[in-house]
Write an enzyme that holds these catalytic residues in place. Sequence first.
Site, short mmCIF file in Angstrom:
data_model
loop_
_atom_site.label_atom_id
_atom_site.label_comp_id
_atom_site.label_asym_id
_atom_site.label_seq_id
_atom_site.Cartn_x
_atom_site.Cartn_y
_atom_site.Cartn_z
CE LYS A 13 -11.08 2.74 -2.60
NZ LYS A 13 -11.43 1.56 -1.79
CG ASP B 170 -10.71 4.20 0.85
OD1 ASP B 170 -10.82 2.96 0.99
OD2 ASP B 170 -9.61 4.76 0.75
P1 NAD Z 1 -9.27 5.97 8.34
O1 NAD Z 1 -8.98 7.30 7.73
O2 NAD Z 1 -10.45 5.82 9.24
O3 NAD Z 1 -7.97 5.49 9.19
C1 NAD Z 1 -6.67 5.46 8.70
C2 NAD Z 1 -5.73 5.34 9.90
O4 NAD Z 1 -4.39 5.10 9.44
C3 NAD Z 1 -5.66 6.62 10.75
O5 NAD Z 1 -5.69 6.25 12.12
C4 NAD Z 1 -4.29 7.21 10.39
O6 NAD Z 1 -3.74 7.98 11.43
C5 NAD Z 1 -3.51 5.93 10.17
N1 NAD Z 1 -2.25 6.08 9.43
C6 NAD Z 1 -2.01 6.78 8.29
N2 NAD Z 1 -0.70 6.64 7.94
C7 NAD Z 1 -0.15 5.82 8.88
C8 NAD Z 1 1.16 5.30 9.08
N3 NAD Z 1 2.16 5.57 8.23
N4 NAD Z 1 1.37 4.49 10.15
C9 NAD Z 1 0.38 4.19 11.00
N5 NAD Z 1 -0.85 4.66 10.86
C10 NAD Z 1 -1.12 5.47 9.82
O7 NAD Z 1 -9.30 4.95 7.15
P2 NAD Z 1 -9.98 3.49 7.10
O8 NAD Z 1 -11.32 3.61 6.51
O9 NAD Z 1 -9.78 2.81 8.42
O10 NAD Z 1 -9.05 2.79 6.00
C11 NAD Z 1 -7.79 2.21 6.33
C12 NAD Z 1 -7.43 1.20 5.26
O11 NAD Z 1 -8.48 0.23 5.18
C13 NAD Z 1 -7.29 1.80 3.84
O12 NAD Z 1 -6.30 1.06 3.15
C14 NAD Z 1 -8.65 1.52 3.23
O13 NAD Z 1 -8.61 1.48 1.81
C15 NAD Z 1 -8.92 0.15 3.84
N6 NAD Z 1 -10.34 -0.23 3.80
C16 NAD Z 1 -11.28 0.50 4.47
C17 NAD Z 1 -12.62 0.11 4.38
C18 NAD Z 1 -13.70 0.81 5.13
O14 NAD Z 1 -14.84 0.35 5.09
N7 NAD Z 1 -13.40 1.87 5.86
C19 NAD Z 1 -12.98 -1.01 3.60
C20 NAD Z 1 -11.99 -1.75 2.96
C21 NAD Z 1 -10.66 -1.33 3.07
#
Ligand code: NAD
Length: 418
Positions: free
Chosen positions: A106, A146
């Site tokens: 990561k 991510d």
């Molecule tokens: P992203 O940046 O697209 O979205 C994150 C969202 O969370 C945004 O809408 C933001 O406004 C919101 N947010 C941040 N702090 C917040 C809070 N305190 N309360 C409510 N909402 C809040 O990111 P993503 O890619 O969707 O990733 C989100 C999670 O999923 C992370 O933990 C990431 O590691 C995990 N994840 C993502 C992927 C992927 O393929 N994108 C894969 C596995 C895991």
Amino acid sequence: MSEQTNPFESLQSQIDEASSHVDVDSDVLERLKHPERVLETNLTVELDDGSLERFKAFRSQFNGDRGPYKGGIRYHPGVSRDEVKALSGWMVYKCATVGIPYGGGKGGIIIDPDEYSATEIERLTRAFAKELRPMIGVDRDVPAPDVNTGQREMNWIKDTYETLENTTEPGVVTGKAPDSGGSEGRVEATGRSTVLAAREAFDYLDKDLEGATVAVQGYGNAGWIAAKLIHEMGATVVAASDSSGGIYNADGIDPVAAKDHKHETGSITGYDGAAEEITNEDVLTLDVDLLIPAALENAIDGDLAPDVQADVISEAANGPLTPEADEILADEDVLVIPDILANAGGVTVSYFEWVQNRQRFYWTEERVNEELEAIIVDAFADLVDTYEANDLRSFRTAAYVVAVQRVADAFEEAGTFP
Ligand code: NAD
């Protein structure tokens, strides 16, 4: 919210919790709790006004016993060395849980990307790619998106790598746009596995998903797709939130219209299909059938967990529950589908993308989704078997029992060098 919970300590305690059910020596277990190496680097980037700024960045390669290191790159002010170490470890055990041939890595840069222009982000991303070049590669370490990174950043990393190496190697990163070697279905994959795992859990509990109520915390790539797909399966999304706050409507929110509103205005609040606006904390404690945390680590800690009323939690985010919250929710018989299964769709379709890149032969979206579904359904069944056979406290521990055993076996079969 327990800002103090160190995600790296959470990871280590999750491994410890499983260890008594795993056939592994304590010295091997020690290896499985620490990253092999962590790059810490300072990137100097020229801003649009000609001044220079320094950004701290990390890449952790946690374990490569089962294959190349694999994992995303995060741009966020909260990035830290320990966060990156934890996220890289979760990648190891995620890939092992779903049985794909990768280790875990990561990366992250400490930055609030909203404060910078696209050209500044491009220079920063290319500077990081230049720094990463000696340690990444299609058989070495394969980054992916991510939080706050996506196809755009992956395309820049690929282009920088290919330019410096004087080659074409699309499989050096995954999560690219389809025209740059990305896979169909990759953008939807994380949300898709989150809801597939939820469907399997409802089935296991003999609960009906049709008409079930759902709350989604975090409305980015993972959260909004999960909302859209669970809605398509007949559930009702009653609440959603992003960093600006939450929205609620007992009659249901249209997930696509809410996403369009966020796209236009930058936040989910103010969406006119909501009956009321609620706090982020309210979204996590609503009386719903299914809660999908899809934001960041430590969303539910020991203080908030007693107020959580959902029957099932499917973790789209990595590490959204602290170990203390896990204990409390296990006592309350809440079925928590752990991140290392629920959000494994992202890395699974990244694996499909990498396979397609290596073969230079591309699959249809239908094939991607079918192969993903088969992997998630099988992995869920493995968890159920392990959970029941060992009379475990949680599905998370069952996932770590499966995954730690697989990584330990790979290490022991290879032996040590030198
Ligand atoms: P992203 O940046 O697209 O979205 C994150 C969202 O969370 C945004 O809408 C933001 O406004 C919101 N947010 C941040 N702090 C917040 C809070 N305190 N309360 C409510 N909402 C809040 O990111 P993503 O890619 O969707 O990733 C989100 C999670 O999923 C992370 O933990 C990431 O590691 C995990 N994840 C993502 C992927 C992927 O393929 N994108 C894969 C596995 C895991």
